[in-house]
Design a protein around this motif. Structure first.
Motif, PDB file in Angstrom:
ATOM      1  N   PHE A 421      13.776 -60.714  35.122  1.00  0.00           N
ATOM      2  CA  PHE A 421      14.171 -60.383  33.751  1.00  0.00           C
ATOM      3  C   PHE A 421      13.213 -59.400  33.082  1.00  0.00           C
ATOM      4  N   PRO A 422      11.887 -59.643  33.131  1.00  0.00           N
ATOM      5  CA  PRO A 422      10.980 -58.718  32.449  1.00  0.00           C
ATOM      6  C   PRO A 422      11.003 -57.310  33.035  1.00  0.00           C
ATOM      7  N   THR A 423      11.435 -57.148  34.282  1.00  0.00           N
ATOM      8  CA  THR A 423      11.514 -55.804  34.846  1.00  0.00           C
ATOM      9  C   THR A 423      12.669 -55.018  34.243  1.00  0.00           C
ATOM     10  N   GLN A 424      13.632 -55.736  33.632  1.00  0.00           N
ATOM     11  CA  GLN A 424      14.768 -55.079  33.000  1.00  0.00           C
ATOM     12  C   GLN A 424      14.592 -55.005  31.486  1.00  0.00           C
ATOM     13  N   GLY A 425      13.928 -56.033  30.917  1.00  0.00           N
ATOM     14  CA  GLY A 425      13.783 -56.127  29.476  1.00  0.00           C
ATOM     15  C   GLY A 425      14.994 -56.794  28.851  1.00  0.00           C
ATOM     16  N   LEU A 426      14.772 -57.778  27.982  1.00  0.00           N
ATOM     17  CA  LEU A 426      15.849 -58.482  27.295  1.00  0.00           C
ATOM     18  C   LEU A 426      15.580 -58.485  25.797  1.00  0.00           C
ATOM     19  N   THR A 427      16.646 -58.497  25.021  1.00  0.00           N
ATOM     20  CA  THR A 427      16.511 -58.648  23.578  1.00  0.00           C
ATOM     21  C   THR A 427      16.414 -60.136  23.254  1.00  0.00           C
ATOM     22  N   VAL A 428      16.031 -60.452  22.013  1.00  0.00           N
ATOM     23  CA  VAL A 428      15.906 -61.853  21.615  1.00  0.00           C
ATOM     24  C   VAL A 428      17.234 -62.597  21.730  1.00  0.00           C
ATOM     25  N   PRO A 429      18.379 -62.046  21.257  1.00  0.00           N
ATOM     26  CA  PRO A 429      19.645 -62.763  21.447  1.00  0.00           C
ATOM     27  C   PRO A 429      19.968 -63.020  22.916  1.00  0.00           C
ATOM     28  N   GLU A 430      19.651 -62.044  23.790  1.00  0.00           N
ATOM     29  CA  GLU A 430      19.943 -62.227  25.215  1.00  0.00           C
ATOM     30  C   GLU A 430      19.073 -63.319  25.829  1.00  0.00           C
TER      31      GLU A 430
END
Length: 634
Positions: A421-430
């Motif tokens: 996940f951190p290699t792609q980056g997520l927003t707070v809602p995601e």
């Protein structure tokens, strides 16, 4: 004090409140004026600064005397030297008269003009809060964090802990709990006001039993976008457990971009970077909206740890820790290193970091008989972990560290791997809606026997096999060694081995010489100077850093002296071999004995002992020459 004066010049109100705290401590006998006398006592000055906690109901500003500062590398801080450790925490612990001079600090004589004011010298009579002295694993500075499985047990802990602290004239106050029933058992004066408090830097809502990571505030959005301000804003987000790592990913990558651009600290960001920063700010601002329930790509390294509890065929899995790192950027200092590190090397480092993180979590949890299983989507790393072939030095060292704890290693497809996940980056809602992030793959909720049995795909053998080594055959070669002597002979401090009756006497003399040089030269050098010298004289730096202090010689000192003497013998007798290896030229001994130079500059034989279970030193013996007038005859 100059930096403190500059801060107070900008905030006169803070200066006045800070001075009130100092004067109050003087009146209460916590602090006294230091008097110069002729007694030869150890003197040490503590730096200090204010800490503002407006959310506290009582102590909104406190003076932090930093007792963790070390005067030089290798020296002990005051915290490490003093053995001992919550109304204004530890102001009841007295300091012996003869020891008070090590707690000296400076304060302004004239607080109305701190720029030109002279200083008064004070010293502590009692130990203040920020001088953290440990008396238990659940205490940090002025906070105590305890847990219980029932209201009865919690109340018992409350009574017993208060009795213990009362014996030291300390008072445990501001109790908070997620159990209303427990709080109702306590007097109103002992409870904390409100239901929200910071627990070790993380906001805890005890009523809803939720944790909250503080994100970007409105004042942070108005700052002038420079590299200094960007680092300041992102540094405020305190996430020790890595719960919002996929969101912090955007900030970490943006910081790296600023370093790539080569911007100085206080130059405003270009328009393109300014727009990107505004986009990052919007994502970071949402972090504070995330509520966490309390529970016990190429270029990015990330590991995620879950705790899986089993009770009567029921399973519960929760995220408890994660760790993110970025690969160093392409600067002039590390371009050579980056060429040598491949994608497989980075994947191996990720697993190594994962094992280290698991070791840290295991120590902190203190759960007996904890079973550990580690998954990775790197087929090359799994191949290295399972192969019996000799590996290159870097890979071999990592593999040994990984296998040291006896963990089980399995393959997991990238689609089932939350560490991606951190290699792609997520927003707070995601991230808030992601079950994979908070609880791991669904199959963790079932028994081990029903876990998927994935077979890792065949790794790219060309890259993997490049890190394996084949054993070399050793030959009898006594006739190829030259016994001639060089004109210039390298020796340790000019010592002549023929003037000593035994090897032990020679090595002890070398030890005394090394200790003298270490004390008079090495210990007085700055840290940066030592690093510069260590890059050129690796062996000497290693010896001086490992040599024991004091006049007595230990067994390790003898080993270090032996290593230095062997180095000198090799420089004298095998100078041509060393030159051939360094210049990558052919030499008869180099090919026949598999000679290589190790990290300390010692010439070693890498031959058929590679596949044995011997120690590293026995696998790769040092090359020596048996000669009549040489004391070291092996």
């Amino acid at each position: 004090m100059r930096s403190l004066a500059k801060r107070f010049e900008r905030d006169k109100d803070l200066l006045m409140r800070y001075n009130e705290v100092i004067q109050s401590q003087i009146k209460q006998g916590v602090v006294e004026r230091a008097v110069e006398d002729k007694k030869e006592t150890l003197k040490h000055y503590l730096p200090h600064h204010p800490i503002l906690t407006p959310t506290k109901s009582i102590t909104k500003i406190r003076v932090v005397y930093d007792a963790s500062v070390k005067s030089k590398k290798g020296a002990q801080s005051l915290n490490e030297s003093v053995l001992a450790d919550i109304e204004k925490a530890f102001l009841q612990v007295g300091i012996q008269e003869q020891d008070r001079d090590v707690t000296r600090f400076l304060w302004f004589k004239d607080v109305d003009d701190v720029r030109v004011s002279e200083y008064d010298v004070y010293r502590l009579c009692r130990v203040p809060t920020p001088v953290s002295l440990s008396i238990g694993d659940n205490i940090y500075v002025g906070n105590v964090m305890l847990g219980a499985t029932s209201v009865e047990q919690a109340y018992k802990i409350n009574v017993e802990s208060k009795e213990i602290f009362q014996k030291a004239c300390m008072n445990l106050r501001e109790w908070m709990s997620n159990s209303t029933e427990f709080l109702n058992l306590l007097p109103t004066a002992e409870r904390s006001e409100g239901c929200v408090v910071k627990a070790f830097g993380i906001v805890w809502n005890c009523t809803d039993d939720l944790l909250q990571i503080q994100g970007v505030t409105l004042s942070d959005e108005d700052v002038s976008p420079t590299k200094r301000e960007v680092l300041k804003v992102i540094g405020k987000i305190f996430d020790p457990l890595g719960l919002v790592t996929p969101v912090l990913f955007y900030g970490e990558v943006f910081i790296q971009e600023l370093w790539k651009e080569g911007l100085t600290w206080d130059v405003p960001l270009p328009e393109t970077l300014h727009k990107r920063w505004n986009s990052v700010l919007k994502k970071l601002k949402l972090i504070s909206q995330l509520k966490v329930p309390c529970f016990i790509g190429h270029g990015i390294w990330h590991t995620v740890i879950y705790l899986r509890a089993e009770y009567q065929d029921n399973f519960k899995v929760n995220l408890i820790f994660s760790k993110l790192r970025l690969v160093s950027i392409d600067t002039e200092n590390n371009k050579k290193l980056k060429k040598e590190i491949t994608l497989l090397h980075l994947e191996l480092l990720v697993v190594t970091i994962g094992v280290r993180a698991a070791n840290f979590v295991t120590r902190e949890l203190k759960i007996p008989s904890l079973k550990r299983t580690i998954w990775t989507d790197s087929t090359g790393v799994l191949y290295w972990l399972r192969t019996g072939k000799p590996l290159s030095l870097f890979v071999d060292n990592c593999v040994k560290e990984i296998q040291r704890q006896g963990d089980l290693f399995y393959y997991v497809p990238s689609g089932e791997n939350p560490a991606d996940f951190p290699t792609q980056g997520l927003t707070v809602p995601e991230i808030e809606q992601s079950r994979l992030w908070w609880s791991g793959p669904e199959w963790l909720m079932s028994s081990r026997d029903s876990w998927p049995k994935w077979q890792p795909p065949q790794p790219v053998l060309q890259d993997v096999e490049a890190e394996t080594k084949t054993g070399m055959v050793l030959y009898e070669c006594s006739n190829v060694v030259t016994h001639g002597k060089q004109d210039e002979k390298l020796s340790v401090y000019g010592l002549d081995e023929t003037k000593y009756s035994t090897l032990r006497k020679l090595l002890r003399v070398i030890c005394y010489c090394l200790k003298f040089v270490k004390k008079r030269l090495w210990d007085v050098l700055s840290e940066s100077r030592r690093e510069i010298i260590g890059k050129t004289y690796v062996l000497l730096a290693e010896i001086f850093n490992s040599l024991s202090d004091g006049q007595f010689i230990c067994a390790n000192d003898i080993k270090l002296a032996m290593l230095l003497w062997i180095y000198c013998i090799q420089q004298n007798r095998f100078h041509d071999v060393l030159s051939a290896i360094e210049e990558n030229k052919s030499h008869c001994l180099k090919q026949q004995l598999g000679l290589k130079i190790d990290d300390l500059g010692i010439l070693r034989c890498y031959g058929r002992f590679l596949n044995t279970t011997l120690t590293e030193s026995a696998k790769h013996p040092k090359l020596l020459l048996l000669e009549e007038n040489t004391l070291l005859a092996y």
